[in-house]
Motif scaffolding. Sequence first.
Motif, PDB file in Angstrom:
ATOM      1  N   ASN A  13       0.829  -1.203   0.000  1.00 54.92           N
ATOM      2  CA  ASN A  13       0.000   0.000   0.000  1.00 54.92           C
ATOM      3  C   ASN A  13       0.867   1.258   0.000  1.00 54.92           C
ATOM      4  O   ASN A  13       0.603   2.206  -0.746  1.00 54.92           O
ATOM      5  CB  ASN A  13      -0.928   0.031   1.218  1.00 54.92           C
ATOM      6  N   LEU A  14       1.899   1.261   0.835  1.00 49.94           N
ATOM      7  CA  LEU A  14       2.784   2.422   0.889  1.00 49.94           C
ATOM      8  C   LEU A  14       3.528   2.611  -0.430  1.00 49.94           C
ATOM      9  O   LEU A  14       3.629   3.730  -0.936  1.00 49.94           O
ATOM     10  CB  LEU A  14       3.773   2.291   2.050  1.00 49.94           C
ATOM     11  N   ASN A  15       4.032   1.521  -0.991  1.00 47.77           N
ATOM     12  CA  ASN A  15       4.750   1.629  -2.260  1.00 47.77           C
ATOM     13  C   ASN A  15       3.840   2.121  -3.384  1.00 47.77           C
ATOM     14  O   ASN A  15       4.253   2.927  -4.222  1.00 47.77           O
ATOM     15  CB  ASN A  15       5.395   0.297  -2.634  1.00 47.77           C
ATOM     16  N   GLN A  16       2.600   1.670  -3.386  1.00 51.54           N
ATOM     17  CA  GLN A  16       1.638   2.119  -4.387  1.00 51.54           C
ATOM     18  C   GLN A  16       1.350   3.612  -4.216  1.00 51.54           C
ATOM     19  O   GLN A  16       1.311   4.360  -5.201  1.00 51.54           O
ATOM     20  CB  GLN A  16       0.346   1.311  -4.268  1.00 51.54           C
ATOM     21  N   ALA A  17       1.160   4.052  -2.985  1.00 55.10           N
ATOM     22  CA  ALA A  17       0.903   5.466  -2.717  1.00 55.10           C
ATOM     23  C   ALA A  17       2.092   6.326  -3.123  1.00 55.10           C
ATOM     24  O   ALA A  17       1.919   7.400  -3.721  1.00 55.10           O
ATOM     25  CB  ALA A  17       0.577   5.679  -1.241  1.00 55.10           C
ATOM     26  N   CYS A  24       1.838  12.140  -9.623  1.00 54.51           N
ATOM     27  CA  CYS A  24       0.887  13.259  -9.625  1.00 54.51           C
ATOM     28  C   CYS A  24       1.408  14.558  -9.007  1.00 54.51           C
ATOM     29  O   CYS A  24       0.950  15.633  -9.382  1.00 54.51           O
ATOM     30  CB  CYS A  24      -0.362  12.873  -8.850  1.00 54.51           C
ATOM     31  N   LEU A  25       2.314  14.449  -8.041  1.00 49.08           N
ATOM     32  CA  LEU A  25       2.609  15.615  -7.210  1.00 49.08           C
ATOM     33  C   LEU A  25       4.013  16.189  -7.328  1.00 49.08           C
ATOM     34  O   LEU A  25       4.210  17.362  -7.039  1.00 49.08           O
ATOM     35  CB  LEU A  25       2.335  15.279  -5.745  1.00 49.08           C
ATOM     36  N   GLY A  26       4.989  15.390  -7.670  1.00 45.24           N
ATOM     37  CA  GLY A  26       6.343  15.917  -7.748  1.00 45.24           C
ATOM     38  C   GLY A  26       7.379  14.832  -7.627  1.00 45.24           C
ATOM     39  O   GLY A  26       7.064  13.656  -7.488  1.00 45.24           O
ATOM     40  N   LYS A  27       8.620  15.242  -7.664  1.00 43.74           N
ATOM     41  CA  LYS A  27       9.743  14.315  -7.616  1.00 43.74           C
ATOM     42  C   LYS A  27      10.120  14.012  -6.170  1.00 43.74           C
ATOM     43  O   LYS A  27      10.374  14.922  -5.378  1.00 43.74           O
ATOM     44  CB  LYS A  27      10.940  14.903  -8.348  1.00 43.74           C
ATOM     45  N   ILE A  28      10.159  12.729  -5.845  1.00 47.51           N
ATOM     46  CA  ILE A  28      10.576  12.308  -4.502  1.00 47.51           C
ATOM     47  C   ILE A  28      12.099  12.402  -4.424  1.00 47.51           C
ATOM     48  O   ILE A  28      12.806  11.871  -5.269  1.00 47.51           O
ATOM     49  CB  ILE A  28      10.073  10.892  -4.187  1.00 47.51           C
ATOM     50  N   VAL A  68      -3.737  14.629  -2.694  1.00 51.42           N
ATOM     51  CA  VAL A  68      -3.498  13.594  -1.678  1.00 51.42           C
ATOM     52  C   VAL A  68      -4.807  12.887  -1.334  1.00 51.42           C
ATOM     53  O   VAL A  68      -4.861  11.651  -1.255  1.00 51.42           O
ATOM     54  CB  VAL A  68      -2.841  14.212  -0.419  1.00 51.42           C
ATOM     55  N   LYS A  69      -5.858  13.646  -1.124  1.00 55.31           N
ATOM     56  CA  LYS A  69      -7.163  13.049  -0.791  1.00 55.31           C
ATOM     57  C   LYS A  69      -7.672  12.194  -1.949  1.00 55.31           C
ATOM     58  O   LYS A  69      -8.289  11.142  -1.722  1.00 55.31           O
ATOM     59  CB  LYS A  69      -8.187  14.133  -0.421  1.00 55.31           C
ATOM     60  N   SER A  70      -7.400  12.602  -3.186  1.00 56.04           N
ATOM     61  CA  SER A  70      -7.796  11.803  -4.354  1.00 56.04           C
ATOM     62  C   SER A  70      -7.046  10.484  -4.388  1.00 56.04           C
ATOM     63  O   SER A  70      -7.626   9.436  -4.699  1.00 56.04           O
ATOM     64  CB  SER A  70      -7.543  12.579  -5.646  1.00 56.04           C
ATOM     65  N   ILE A  71      -5.761  10.518  -4.065  1.00 56.00           N
ATOM     66  CA  ILE A  71      -4.959   9.288  -4.027  1.00 56.00           C
ATOM     67  C   ILE A  71      -5.504   8.359  -2.950  1.00 56.00           C
ATOM     68  O   ILE A  71      -5.680   7.160  -3.176  1.00 56.00           O
ATOM     69  CB  ILE A  71      -3.468   9.604  -3.789  1.00 56.00           C
ATOM     70  N   GLU A  72      -5.774   8.906  -1.759  1.00 49.55           N
ATOM     71  CA  GLU A  72      -6.323   8.076  -0.682  1.00 49.55           C
ATOM     72  C   GLU A  72      -7.639   7.420  -1.116  1.00 49.55           C
ATOM     73  O   GLU A  72      -7.836   6.224  -0.898  1.00 49.55           O
ATOM     74  CB  GLU A  72      -6.552   8.921   0.578  1.00 49.55           C
TER      75      GLU A  72
END
Length: 133
Positions: A13-17, A24-28, A68-72
Amino acid sequence: MLLGSNLGDTKSNLNQAIAKIENCLGKIIKTSEMIETQPVEFESTNIFCNIAIGLTTTISPYSFLNAVKSIEKEMGRELDSSAVGGYIDRIIDIDIVTFNNINFESKKLKIPHHKHLCEREFSKALLDSLNIK
């Protein structure tokens, strides 16, 4: 950011998130180790897996929160803690802890996230490993 999961295959779940966040949001740019923790502020027999990540983004804090809420929701989280009135087991929880060293407060978002920065030892340890204060 801090991510947690205590339902299903928590590491997956964490890896998928994380993959969705990066898409969607930026570079980790930084990732902590994954750790297991007991639930905080509610009773459950399900253990959490948690991770901290740092990333760069070009979107506003409020747009970031909406994403973030959309991903959740996409991952199966139906209600967040504000809708339930407390904490419950969840497939994914994504918290914005800091955001470009700004202070931001609205009805739905407060940055920095005081509980993670000051009260929760596991959060402080994960964030410290990224050198995020």
